[in-house]
Design a protein around this motif. Sequence first.
Motif, PDB file in Angstrom:
ATOM      1  N   SER A  34     -23.375 -31.324  66.896  1.00  0.00           N
ATOM      2  CA  SER A  34     -23.551 -32.782  66.961  1.00  0.00           C
ATOM      3  C   SER A  34     -24.904 -33.181  67.513  1.00  0.00           C
ATOM      4  O   SER A  34     -25.381 -34.291  67.260  1.00  0.00           O
ATOM      5  CB  SER A  34     -22.440 -33.409  67.811  1.00  0.00           C
ATOM      6  N   ASN A  52     -25.143 -38.620  60.355  1.00  0.00           N
ATOM      7  CA  ASN A  52     -24.659 -39.831  61.031  1.00  0.00           C
ATOM      8  C   ASN A  52     -25.475 -41.047  60.628  1.00  0.00           C
ATOM      9  O   ASN A  52     -24.920 -42.126  60.368  1.00  0.00           O
ATOM     10  CB  ASN A  52     -24.720 -39.650  62.553  1.00  0.00           C
ATOM     11  N   ARG A  77     -19.670 -40.553  59.736  1.00  0.00           N
ATOM     12  CA  ARG A  77     -19.339 -40.760  61.155  1.00  0.00           C
ATOM     13  C   ARG A  77     -18.535 -39.621  61.765  1.00  0.00           C
ATOM     14  O   ARG A  77     -18.391 -39.564  62.981  1.00  0.00           O
ATOM     15  CB  ARG A  77     -18.592 -42.085  61.314  1.00  0.00           C
ATOM     16  N   VAL A  78     -17.996 -38.738  60.962  1.00  0.00           N
ATOM     17  CA  VAL A  78     -17.160 -37.646  61.476  1.00  0.00           C
ATOM     18  C   VAL A  78     -17.744 -36.312  61.027  1.00  0.00           C
ATOM     19  O   VAL A  78     -17.900 -36.069  59.827  1.00  0.00           O
ATOM     20  CB  VAL A  78     -15.702 -37.772  60.983  1.00  0.00           C
ATOM     21  N   THR A  79     -18.092 -35.448  61.980  1.00  0.00           N
ATOM     22  CA  THR A  79     -18.598 -34.107  61.689  1.00  0.00           C
ATOM     23  C   THR A  79     -17.871 -33.113  62.590  1.00  0.00           C
ATOM     24  O   THR A  79     -17.065 -33.497  63.438  1.00  0.00           O
ATOM     25  CB  THR A  79     -20.120 -34.018  61.923  1.00  0.00           C
ATOM     26  N   SER A 112     -12.276 -27.917  65.811  1.00  0.00           N
ATOM     27  CA  SER A 112     -13.034 -29.066  65.335  1.00  0.00           C
ATOM     28  C   SER A 112     -13.059 -29.103  63.808  1.00  0.00           C
ATOM     29  O   SER A 112     -12.887 -30.154  63.189  1.00  0.00           O
ATOM     30  CB  SER A 112     -14.455 -29.001  65.897  1.00  0.00           C
ATOM     31  N   LEU A 139     -11.413 -31.857  61.129  1.00  0.00           N
ATOM     32  CA  LEU A 139     -12.186 -32.513  60.085  1.00  0.00           C
ATOM     33  C   LEU A 139     -11.522 -32.332  58.716  1.00  0.00           C
ATOM     34  O   LEU A 139     -11.429 -33.274  57.922  1.00  0.00           O
ATOM     35  CB  LEU A 139     -13.609 -31.951  60.066  1.00  0.00           C
ATOM     36  N   HIS A 151      -8.590 -34.542  58.480  1.00  0.00           N
ATOM     37  CA  HIS A 151      -9.063 -35.918  58.294  1.00  0.00           C
ATOM     38  C   HIS A 151      -9.385 -36.169  56.823  1.00  0.00           C
ATOM     39  O   HIS A 151      -9.038 -37.224  56.268  1.00  0.00           O
ATOM     40  CB  HIS A 151     -10.302 -36.146  59.162  1.00  0.00           C
ATOM     41  N   ASP A 211     -15.506 -42.638  56.329  1.00  0.00           N
ATOM     42  CA  ASP A 211     -16.104 -41.959  57.473  1.00  0.00           C
ATOM     43  C   ASP A 211     -16.876 -40.708  57.062  1.00  0.00           C
ATOM     44  O   ASP A 211     -17.714 -40.218  57.813  1.00  0.00           O
ATOM     45  CB  ASP A 211     -15.019 -41.538  58.472  1.00  0.00           C
ATOM     46  N   LEU A 212     -16.575 -40.186  55.873  1.00  0.00           N
ATOM     47  CA  LEU A 212     -17.187 -38.945  55.422  1.00  0.00           C
ATOM     48  C   LEU A 212     -18.190 -39.152  54.293  1.00  0.00           C
ATOM     49  O   LEU A 212     -18.786 -38.196  53.812  1.00  0.00           O
ATOM     50  CB  LEU A 212     -16.099 -37.973  54.940  1.00  0.00           C
TER      51      LEU A 212
END
Length: 426
Positions: free
Chosen positions: A355, A364, A369-371, A379, A383, A386, A395-396
């Motif tokens: 990040s 980003n 918005r999501v990594t 993690s 993802l 998600h 978000d992706l």
Amino acid sequence: MSHHPDKSTPPRNRRMLLIAYHFPPVRVSSGLQRTLANTRYLPDAGWTPVVITANPRAYRDVDSGQLKDIPRGTAVHRCAALDTSRHLAVGGRYISWMALPDPWSSWVPFAVMRSLWEVKTKKIDIVWSTFPIASAHLIALIVTKITRLPWIADFRDSMTEDDYPTDKRKWSVYRWIEEKTIRHCRFAIFTTESAAAMYAARYPEEPSAKWQVIPNGYDETIFEEIETAIKTQPTAGNPLTILHGGVIYPSERDPTAFFDALKSLRDAEKITAETFQVKLRASGHDSVIRPMLEMRNLTDIVTLLPPLPFRKAVEEAFASDALLILQGKSCDHQIPAKLYEYFRAGKPILVLANSDGDTARTANEAGIRVTASLECKGSIQGLLEHFLAGPDNPDLTPTRDQVSRYSRKAGVLQLGRLAWRIIGCK
């Protein structure tokens, strides 16, 4: 360091010598597109490109498809070159110094002679060269020392780091070329702010204006052409498909945690081979990756595929449900060139990167918005879940207005403005 050099219109046409080992018909990573874009868009900035490259015989893999992307009338000079490991080895062995600074060093004298001829006959005004093939900078160094022409050095990757290259002799040669390059070039261009900052700290005696950032990008002309030609019709019942196109370095892009996350999802019956597929296209390390998949019983979910011509690879990206980026912590100051092409494809992107690194930060900024961290199984699993919960999740997915600033034309026009600054036309 600056993203925004002087924006005035150049007064008249000049010539720029482009020294680049990678040029069509070589089949290689997206880095090739940087030089190709220069030939396409430098004339819009008032510069006529003259290309010095290697004879295709030196390339391990070729694809004639992108020859048509070289603008008609572009002067391209293909110099004699051999691959030491293939052409000069006896019984698979060769003397190590023959491959310094790289296995294609044989093109140096021929490229220098041709460059000097072009300088004399074509009235070249500026020299540009691009790494990661170190011999390209070495050629430019010799040419500019002889001709006294100004030089712009392009670093698509950092040339040396504390532990790269791992071979000590090669590291010493690379560092020597790097030091000479930084000392004698007028501008050193990097693809990320972090890489430029690293070099600025390494060479504090150099003026701050020397360090410039021109990100990689995508060629809108090519993408529009492909997008218009293809007709992708999703079929109900097809599995969700995630694509990674390009080299997966076993250390810098280690897929271990990603595969572990896939195994956990499969064990929990959240994915099956009928509902979910991962394509690893042109990994470059199939022999390393295949046993990892076999050990986790993932060979029916993850498929290793051979390289494709560039346009076919872009078509495959458009046809996929999501695109995958792998970038380890050791490469926080680098951004895979394909990320920008993924942006333009407009698909959800699963970014597995630290990040705090430039890859996740750029994603980003583009609206993703999501990594997840490449090194963290939990993690990555989060993802993936998600994504599975809503494959079209905004978000992706990058936003088009943010993506547009990464066009290759914008980067080439910036290069052109830097060149005009050098010769005093501000």
